[in-house]
Design a protein around this motif. Sequence first.
Motif, PDB file in Angstrom:
ATOM      1  N   LEU A 112      16.571 169.601  48.458  1.00  0.00           N
ATOM      2  CA  LEU A 112      15.029 168.843  48.179  1.00  0.00           C
ATOM      3  C   LEU A 112      14.283 169.364  46.848  1.00  0.00           C
ATOM      4  N   GLY A 113      14.508 170.448  46.588  1.00  0.00           N
ATOM      5  CA  GLY A 113      14.119 171.047  45.230  1.00  0.00           C
ATOM      6  C   GLY A 113      14.419 170.567  43.970  1.00  0.00           C
ATOM      7  N   GLN A 114      15.730 170.330  43.745  1.00  0.00           N
ATOM      8  CA  GLN A 114      15.967 169.280  42.801  1.00  0.00           C
ATOM      9  C   GLN A 114      15.618 168.227  42.195  1.00  0.00           C
ATOM     10  N   LEU A 115      15.559 167.228  43.794  1.00  0.00           N
ATOM     11  CA  LEU A 115      15.478 166.073  43.379  1.00  0.00           C
ATOM     12  C   LEU A 115      13.534 166.437  43.060  1.00  0.00           C
ATOM     13  N   LEU A 119      12.664 164.815  39.969  1.00  0.00           N
ATOM     14  CA  LEU A 119      10.946 163.398  40.251  1.00  0.00           C
ATOM     15  C   LEU A 119      10.083 163.740  39.008  1.00  0.00           C
ATOM     16  N   SER A 120       9.777 164.869  39.265  1.00  0.00           N
ATOM     17  CA  SER A 120       8.903 165.697  37.958  1.00  0.00           C
ATOM     18  C   SER A 120       9.615 165.181  36.645  1.00  0.00           C
ATOM     19  N   ALA A 121      10.530 165.677  36.547  1.00  0.00           N
ATOM     20  CA  ALA A 121      10.717 165.588  34.812  1.00  0.00           C
ATOM     21  C   ALA A 121      10.296 163.875  34.665  1.00  0.00           C
ATOM     22  N   LEU A 122      11.136 163.504  35.475  1.00  0.00           N
ATOM     23  CA  LEU A 122      10.415 161.618  35.055  1.00  0.00           C
ATOM     24  C   LEU A 122       9.692 161.010  34.949  1.00  0.00           C
ATOM     25  N   GLY A 123       9.140 162.154  35.905  1.00  0.00           N
ATOM     26  CA  GLY A 123       7.020 161.164  35.701  1.00  0.00           C
ATOM     27  C   GLY A 123       6.590 162.364  34.360  1.00  0.00           C
ATOM     28  N   LEU A 124       6.571 162.685  34.442  1.00  0.00           N
ATOM     29  CA  LEU A 124       6.206 163.919  32.777  1.00  0.00           C
ATOM     30  C   LEU A 124       6.783 162.727  31.812  1.00  0.00           C
TER      31      LEU A 124
END
Length: 146
Positions: A112-115, A119-124
């Motif tokens: 879950l943490g890796q997901l 997703l955070s990196a893609l969001g940035l």
Amino acid sequence: MVAVAFFTITAITGLLLTIAHLKGETVPVASNQELLVPLESLTHAAEGEVDGAQAIRITLASDDAPSFIVELDDTAHTRVFLDGSGEVLATRGVGRRASILSLHTGRAGGLLGQLVATLSALGLILMGYTGLAIAQARKRKKGDRV
């Protein structure tokens, strides 16, 4: 709120990792970089530094690594620096850096943490792209008014 906390943790741990990388690690220089004993002797000497630890990787001495380095599988991720005769030059644990990296990449939170990290990196990336697109659109719109 969770996203803000995650971004804050990622930013702080990234900063700490960058500072540690820029400071560099001083590696002890072996007076003898030629291997004079079998590799097993190096691993036994290194394993003797930490009770119950086993060698998981050996880096041979070279221009980039001026001593032999044996990495152990203990919780501190100990690195033992040796010369070619098997004499221990220094011992260093890198556990804190490994823990910080685990937080930074999301590994500390499991799958879950890796997901969430992904997703955070893609969001940035998406935020950067949309910011540039909006700026470009405003620039074109200003050009039409003149």
